[in-house]
Design an enzyme around this catalytic site. Structure first.
Site, PDB file in Angstrom:
ATOM      1  N   TYR A  65       0.907  -0.731   0.065  1.00  0.00           N
ATOM      2  CA  TYR A  65      -0.299  -0.289   0.072  1.00  0.00           C
ATOM      3  C   TYR A  65       0.811   1.061  -0.006  1.00  0.00           C
ATOM      4  O   TYR A  65       1.175   1.637   0.659  1.00  0.00           O
ATOM      5  CB  TYR A  65      -0.718   0.317   1.272  1.00  0.00           C
ATOM      6  CG  TYR A  65      -1.418  -0.922   0.691  1.00  0.00           C
ATOM      7  CD1 TYR A  65      -2.513  -1.913  -0.281  1.00  0.00           C
ATOM      8  CD2 TYR A  65      -2.158  -1.189   2.442  1.00  0.00           C
ATOM      9  CE1 TYR A  65      -3.127  -2.349   0.338  1.00  0.00           C
ATOM     10  CE2 TYR A  65      -3.305  -1.954   2.866  1.00  0.00           C
ATOM     11  CZ  TYR A  65      -3.808  -3.618   1.431  1.00  0.00           C
ATOM     12  OH  TYR A  65      -5.175  -4.184   2.021  1.00  0.00           O
ATOM     13  N   PHE A 214     -13.708  -5.038   0.782  1.00  0.00           N
ATOM     14  CA  PHE A 214     -14.055  -4.652   0.085  1.00  0.00           C
ATOM     15  C   PHE A 214     -16.134  -4.656   0.503  1.00  0.00           C
ATOM     16  O   PHE A 214     -16.602  -5.398  -0.202  1.00  0.00           O
ATOM     17  CB  PHE A 214     -14.333  -4.807  -1.288  1.00  0.00           C
ATOM     18  CG  PHE A 214     -12.735  -4.291  -2.630  1.00  0.00           C
ATOM     19  CD1 PHE A 214     -13.143  -2.732  -1.421  1.00  0.00           C
ATOM     20  CD2 PHE A 214     -11.910  -5.123  -2.420  1.00  0.00           C
ATOM     21  CE1 PHE A 214     -11.488  -2.102  -2.119  1.00  0.00           C
ATOM     22  CE2 PHE A 214     -10.964  -4.346  -3.350  1.00  0.00           C
ATOM     23  CZ  PHE A 214     -10.959  -3.404  -3.153  1.00  0.00           C
ATOM     24  N   GLY A 217     -18.864  -3.012  -2.300  1.00  0.00           N
ATOM     25  CA  GLY A 217     -18.390  -3.295  -3.437  1.00  0.00           C
ATOM     26  C   GLY A 217     -19.933  -3.306  -4.151  1.00  0.00           C
ATOM     27  O   GLY A 217     -19.683  -4.897  -3.677  1.00  0.00           O
ATOM     28  N   GLY A 218     -19.394  -3.273  -5.485  1.00  0.00           N
ATOM     29  CA  GLY A 218     -20.851  -4.162  -6.182  1.00  0.00           C
ATOM     30  C   GLY A 218     -21.217  -4.375  -6.713  1.00  0.00           C
ATOM     31  O   GLY A 218     -22.480  -5.173  -6.677  1.00  0.00           O
ATOM     32  N   LEU A 222     -29.879  -1.146  -8.846  1.00  0.00           N
ATOM     33  CA  LEU A 222     -30.847  -1.826  -8.269  1.00  0.00           C
ATOM     34  C   LEU A 222     -31.221  -2.878  -6.809  1.00  0.00           C
ATOM     35  O   LEU A 222     -31.172  -2.610  -5.676  1.00  0.00           O
ATOM     36  CB  LEU A 222     -31.994  -3.235  -9.345  1.00  0.00           C
ATOM     37  CG  LEU A 222     -32.844  -3.951  -7.930  1.00  0.00           C
ATOM     38  CD1 LEU A 222     -34.385  -3.008  -7.996  1.00  0.00           C
ATOM     39  CD2 LEU A 222     -33.752  -4.646  -9.079  1.00  0.00           C
TER      40      LEU A 222
END
Length: 290
Positions: A65, A214, A217-218, A222
């Site tokens: 990172y 995560f 996310g995704g 809808l």
């Protein structure tokens, strides 16, 4: 904050390490695209110190990172480290000059990665090292014996205390467990992406932690609307609801939401106190990517 306000605790099997289930992920302390220094160095230091002040005792990081950025900030902010703080890092990748993420799983590369994590964190040993498998963008089949054997050698010489796996398939977890004790698995999992449902339950039965990355996310529009609807009903943010759902999903799930903002940190930690009623859980359980 008490451990009950951080989602309770979970003890990693065979380690004696007990973690508050709501931890902190350091990825967002680096610059844009997890590359280079943060925009506000002092804010990055402040959020780490606030996390510890609020009872967080599990920080997830990696020397790729930045690279090297987050570990140096962690050292600046927290050393000398609290006795009950568990730092988990991951190896198996390096960053290109163009900020790309590239596999680095040879024995020499893994050795270098562990030594760089130790140097930049200012530690003699790392509590947990996750071997991130970089055979493909997502979990991709293939034997992990060679890189895992390299990591176990570093465990024997004292540089690594415990070993976990990241970005792995169920078959790779099974293979890894025949080679050494695996204390945690870190994979993509959230309300919409639940490919690891069976794995989570199997690991829970054996006292092995599952750490989703995560966690929000995704979502399609809808699905995002469905989550937002539940959040509105409960007077919470969508992220808080998504985190609370993960905590209620299984007792071995540990969370590492990241942020570079103290205000956002407080919001994330507050999710551990959010109780999801049965009807809300039913609506959330219906969210799943096809």
């Amino acid at each position: 904050m008490k451990s009950t306000e951080l989602g309770g605790t979970f003890t990693l099997s065979g380690t004696g390490i007990t973690l508050n289930r709501m931890g902190y992920g350091a990825m967002q302390l680096a610059g844009p695209h997890v590359f280079g220094p943060p925009k506000d160095h002092d804010a990055a230091v402040a959020v780490l110190r606030e996390a510890i002040n609020r009872g967080v005792n599990h920080i997830d990081t990696s020397d790729f990172y930045g690279p090297h950025v987050t570990n140096r900030i962690i050292r600046e902010a927290l050393a000398p480290y609290p006795d009950d703080l568990t730092i988990v890092t991951k190896i198996g990748a390096v960053r290109g000059d163009d900020a790309s993420w590239n596999p680095a799983m040879s024995t020499d590369e893994l050795e270098r990665a562990v030594d760089e994590n130790l140097a930049n964190l200012g530690r003699d040993t790392i509590d947990v090292v996750n071997l991130r498998i970089m055979f493909g963008e997502g979990p991709t089949e293939g034997s992990i014996e060679k890189p895992l054997n390299a990591l176990t050698r570093m465990q024997r010489d004292g540089r690594v205390r415990h070993i976990g796996l990241s970005n792995v398939t169920p078959a790779q977890v099974a293979e890894g467990r025949t080679i050494t004790d695996i204390v945690c698995v870190q994979n993509l999992y959230n309300l919409a992406h639940r490919h690891d449902d069976s794995m989570i339950d199997e690991l829970a039965a054996d006292g092995i932690a599952y750490v989703p990355f995560f966690p929000l996310g995704g979502f399609s529009p809808l699905q995002s609307n469905a989550l937002s609807g539940v959040a509105k009903e409960l007077g919470a943010s969508p992220l808080q609801v998504a985190l609370a759902w993960l905590l209620q999903r299984s007792p071995n799930i540990l969370l590492i939401p990241g942020t570079s903002s103290v205000a956002h940190l407080k919001e994330n930690l507050a999710a551990a106190s959010l109780d999801l009623p049965e009807n809300a859980c039913a609506q959330l359980d219906a969210i799943r990517s096809k």
